[in-house]
Scaffold this motif. Structure first.
Motif, PDB file in Angstrom:
ATOM      1  N   ALA A   1     -66.820   5.234  -3.764  1.00 40.32           N
ATOM      2  CA  ALA A   1     -67.696   5.536  -2.627  1.00 40.32           C
ATOM      3  C   ALA A   1     -67.004   5.303  -1.293  1.00 40.32           C
ATOM      4  CB  ALA A   1     -68.965   4.696  -2.713  1.00 40.32           C
ATOM      5  N   GLU A   2     -66.256   4.211  -1.189  1.00 40.15           N
ATOM      6  CA  GLU A   2     -65.724   3.831   0.116  1.00 40.15           C
ATOM      7  C   GLU A   2     -64.366   4.457   0.427  1.00 40.15           C
ATOM      8  OE1 GLU A   2     -65.867  -0.310   0.903  1.00 40.15           O
ATOM      9  OE2 GLU A   2     -68.044  -0.361   0.836  1.00 40.15           O
ATOM     10  N   VAL A   3     -63.523   4.638  -0.543  1.00 40.15           N
ATOM     11  CA  VAL A   3     -62.184   5.155  -0.274  1.00 40.15           C
ATOM     12  C   VAL A   3     -62.139   6.670  -0.426  1.00 40.15           C
ATOM     13  CG1 VAL A   3     -59.769   5.067  -0.987  1.00 40.15           C
ATOM     14  CG2 VAL A   3     -61.112   2.967  -0.917  1.00 40.15           C
ATOM     15  N   GLU A   4     -62.626   7.185  -1.558  1.00 41.35           N
ATOM     16  CA  GLU A   4     -62.545   8.632  -1.785  1.00 41.35           C
ATOM     17  C   GLU A   4     -63.604   9.404  -0.999  1.00 41.35           C
ATOM     18  OE1 GLU A   4     -62.378   9.779  -5.876  1.00 41.35           O
ATOM     19  OE2 GLU A   4     -61.013   8.149  -6.379  1.00 41.35           O
ATOM     20  N   LEU A   5     -64.837   8.921  -1.019  1.00 41.74           N
ATOM     21  CA  LEU A   5     -65.923   9.630  -0.340  1.00 41.74           C
ATOM     22  C   LEU A   5     -66.126   9.149   1.090  1.00 41.74           C
ATOM     23  CD1 LEU A   5     -68.486   9.658  -3.283  1.00 41.74           C
ATOM     24  CD2 LEU A   5     -66.867  11.439  -2.646  1.00 41.74           C
ATOM     25  N   TYR A   6     -65.457   8.094   1.460  1.00 36.95           N
ATOM     26  CA  TYR A   6     -65.511   7.490   2.790  1.00 36.95           C
ATOM     27  C   TYR A   6     -66.945   7.175   3.236  1.00 36.95           C
ATOM     28  CZ  TYR A   6     -63.435   6.056   7.139  1.00 36.95           C
ATOM     29  OH  TYR A   6     -62.992   5.294   8.192  1.00 36.95           O
ATOM     30  N   MET A   7     -67.685   6.566   2.315  1.00 35.82           N
ATOM     31  CA  MET A   7     -69.020   6.059   2.629  1.00 35.82           C
ATOM     32  C   MET A   7     -68.930   4.543   2.600  1.00 35.82           C
ATOM     33  SD  MET A   7     -71.482   8.480   0.271  1.00 35.82           S
ATOM     34  CE  MET A   7     -71.333   7.344  -1.054  1.00 35.82           C
ATOM     35  N   SER A   8     -69.238   3.888   3.682  1.00 37.34           N
ATOM     36  CA  SER A   8     -69.110   2.430   3.698  1.00 37.34           C
ATOM     37  C   SER A   8     -70.430   1.719   3.437  1.00 37.34           C
ATOM     38  CB  SER A   8     -68.540   1.979   5.042  1.00 37.34           C
ATOM     39  OG  SER A   8     -69.399   2.375   6.077  1.00 37.34           O
ATOM     40  N   TRP A   9     -71.497   2.448   3.143  1.00 34.79           N
ATOM     41  CA  TRP A   9     -72.796   1.812   2.987  1.00 34.79           C
ATOM     42  C   TRP A   9     -72.933   0.897   1.772  1.00 34.79           C
ATOM     43  CZ3 TRP A   9     -75.346   2.826  -1.454  1.00 34.79           C
ATOM     44  CH2 TRP A   9     -75.039   4.009  -2.128  1.00 34.79           C
ATOM     45  N   PRO A  10     -72.198   1.066   0.652  1.00 31.11           N
ATOM     46  CA  PRO A  10     -72.464   0.181  -0.485  1.00 31.11           C
ATOM     47  C   PRO A  10     -72.243  -1.301  -0.184  1.00 31.11           C
ATOM     48  CG  PRO A  10     -71.215   2.060  -1.238  1.00 31.11           C
ATOM     49  CD  PRO A  10     -71.249   2.126   0.255  1.00 31.11           C
ATOM     50  N   THR A  11     -71.334  -1.634   0.706  1.00 32.75           N
ATOM     51  CA  THR A  11     -71.069  -3.047   0.973  1.00 32.75           C
ATOM     52  C   THR A  11     -71.509  -3.482   2.359  1.00 32.75           C
ATOM     53  OG1 THR A  11     -68.834  -2.512   1.703  1.00 32.75           O
ATOM     54  CG2 THR A  11     -69.111  -3.126  -0.598  1.00 32.75           C
ATOM     55  N   MET A  12     -72.051  -2.583   3.150  1.00 35.55           N
ATOM     56  CA  MET A  12     -72.431  -2.959   4.509  1.00 35.55           C
ATOM     57  C   MET A  12     -73.924  -3.219   4.674  1.00 35.55           C
ATOM     58  SD  MET A  12     -69.914  -0.613   6.785  1.00 35.55           S
ATOM     59  CE  MET A  12     -70.355  -1.418   8.298  1.00 35.55           C
ATOM     60  N   VAL A  13     -74.735  -2.868   3.703  1.00 34.27           N
ATOM     61  CA  VAL A  13     -76.166  -3.120   3.807  1.00 34.27           C
ATOM     62  C   VAL A  13     -76.474  -4.507   3.249  1.00 34.27           C
ATOM     63  CG1 VAL A  13     -76.843  -0.705   3.742  1.00 34.27           C
ATOM     64  CG2 VAL A  13     -76.576  -1.939   1.630  1.00 34.27           C
ATOM     65  N   ALA A  14     -77.647  -5.012   3.566  1.00 37.64           N
ATOM     66  CA  ALA A  14     -77.995  -6.379   3.170  1.00 37.64           C
ATOM     67  C   ALA A  14     -78.049  -6.552   1.659  1.00 37.64           C
ATOM     68  CB  ALA A  14     -79.333  -6.771   3.796  1.00 37.64           C
ATOM     69  N   VAL A  15     -78.629  -5.603   0.968  1.00 36.30           N
ATOM     70  CA  VAL A  15     -78.694  -5.658  -0.497  1.00 36.30           C
ATOM     71  C   VAL A  15     -77.639  -4.706  -1.040  1.00 36.30           C
ATOM     72  CG1 VAL A  15     -80.133  -5.225  -2.510  1.00 36.30           C
ATOM     73  CG2 VAL A  15     -81.152  -6.136  -0.436  1.00 36.30           C
ATOM     74  N   PRO A  16     -76.655  -5.216  -1.777  1.00 33.19           N
ATOM     75  CA  PRO A  16     -75.633  -4.315  -2.341  1.00 33.19           C
ATOM     76  C   PRO A  16     -76.272  -3.324  -3.309  1.00 33.19           C
ATOM     77  CG  PRO A  16     -74.910  -6.596  -2.464  1.00 33.19           C
ATOM     78  CD  PRO A  16     -76.342  -6.610  -2.044  1.00 33.19           C
ATOM     79  N   LEU A  17     -76.424  -2.100  -2.850  1.00 37.02           N
ATOM     80  CA  LEU A  17     -77.230  -1.123  -3.584  1.00 37.02           C
ATOM     81  C   LEU A  17     -76.580  -0.620  -4.864  1.00 37.02           C
ATOM     82  CD1 LEU A  17     -78.633   0.929  -0.597  1.00 37.02           C
ATOM     83  CD2 LEU A  17     -79.786  -0.803  -1.951  1.00 37.02           C
ATOM     84  N   ASN A  18     -75.273  -0.606  -4.942  1.00 37.56           N
ATOM     85  CA  ASN A  18     -74.675  -0.054  -6.158  1.00 37.56           C
ATOM     86  C   ASN A  18     -74.732  -1.036  -7.325  1.00 37.56           C
ATOM     87  OD1 ASN A  18     -72.771  -1.619  -4.833  1.00 37.56           O
ATOM     88  ND2 ASN A  18     -71.120  -0.668  -5.967  1.00 37.56           N
ATOM     89  N   THR A  19     -75.134  -2.272  -7.100  1.00 38.15           N
ATOM     90  CA  THR A  19     -75.324  -3.201  -8.218  1.00 38.15           C
ATOM     91  C   THR A  19     -76.684  -2.999  -8.882  1.00 38.15           C
ATOM     92  OG1 THR A  19     -76.202  -4.904  -6.767  1.00 38.15           O
ATOM     93  CG2 THR A  19     -73.854  -4.954  -7.197  1.00 38.15           C
ATOM     94  N   LEU A  20     -77.620  -2.436  -8.157  1.00 35.76           N
ATOM     95  CA  LEU A  20     -78.968  -2.254  -8.704  1.00 35.76           C
ATOM     96  C   LEU A  20     -79.011  -1.348  -9.933  1.00 35.76           C
ATOM     97  CD1 LEU A  20     -81.168  -2.141  -5.498  1.00 35.76           C
ATOM     98  CD2 LEU A  20     -80.874  -4.009  -7.111  1.00 35.76           C
ATOM     99  N   PRO A  21     -78.303  -0.205  -9.964  1.00 30.61           N
ATOM    100  CA  PRO A  21     -78.357   0.610 -11.195  1.00 30.61           C
ATOM    101  C   PRO A  21     -77.828  -0.132 -12.420  1.00 30.61           C
ATOM    102  CG  PRO A  21     -77.481   1.914  -9.398  1.00 30.61           C
ATOM    103  CD  PRO A  21     -77.594   0.511  -8.899  1.00 30.61           C
ATOM    104  N   LEU A  22     -76.802  -0.950 -12.251  1.00 32.67           N
ATOM    105  CA  LEU A  22     -76.286  -1.713 -13.395  1.00 32.67           C
ATOM    106  C   LEU A  22     -77.318  -2.713 -13.897  1.00 32.67           C
ATOM    107  CD1 LEU A  22     -72.639  -2.352 -12.159  1.00 32.67           C
ATOM    108  CD2 LEU A  22     -73.376  -0.787 -13.945  1.00 32.67           C
ATOM    109  N   VAL A  23     -77.954  -3.413 -12.969  1.00 30.90           N
ATOM    110  CA  VAL A  23     -78.955  -4.405 -13.365  1.00 30.90           C
ATOM    111  C   VAL A  23     -80.199  -3.715 -13.928  1.00 30.90           C
ATOM    112  CG1 VAL A  23     -80.425  -6.278 -12.530  1.00 30.90           C
ATOM    113  CG2 VAL A  23     -78.072  -6.119 -11.754  1.00 30.90           C
TER     114      VAL A  23
END
Length: 133
Positions: free
Chosen positions: A47-69
């Motif tokens: 998400a951050e390097v290839e797609l250049y989206m920095s939102w997964p680690t910049m928001v208060a709740v790390p959103l990409n961990t939610l699908p795994l949980v």
């Protein structure tokens, strides 16, 4: 001394429930979280390097961990019915989420970018003042 409601009305506490033993962090939760960390880090890098989206680690709740949980919680439903001993407890799910969230932040682009600069700056600064270190 009166017993029952009259005793409680006088300000004395009634019977105290026995304390539950403290739950420990299980090795099972740690192993599951450690095995999911590479998948989590790959998602962050994608998400951050290839797609250049920095939102997964910049928001208060790390959103990409939610699908795994959420996937673990969905897998937990049939386990509770057919193999209750294999099912994860809420404490184990929380442990997995916290470990994945911390790994998410460490794997983030912003953390790597800042950590590298902080790691080399003492040596760089010491080149100007050799007696500083």
């Amino acid at each position: 001394m009166p017993a029952g409601p009259a005793r409680a009305a006088q300000g004395e506490a009634g019977p105290v429930a026995p304390a539950r033993p403290a739950q420990r962090v299980s090795w099972r939760a740690i192993v599951i979280a450690l095995s999911l960390m590479p998948i989590n880090a790959a998602g962050v890098m994608k998400a951050e390097v290839e797609l250049y989206m920095s939102w997964p680690t910049m928001v208060a709740v790390p959103l990409n961990t939610l699908p795994l949980v959420l996937a673990l919680m969905a897998a937990n439903v049939p386990l509770r019915r057919w193999r209750p001993r294999w099912a994860l407890t809420s404490g184990e799910l929380l442990t997995i989420y916290v470990m994945l969230a911390i790994a998410n932040v460490v794997a983030g682009w912003e953390s790597i970018q800042l950590a590298l600069g902080q790691a080399v700056s003492p040596a760089y600064m010491a080149m100007d003042a050799p007696d500083a270190l």
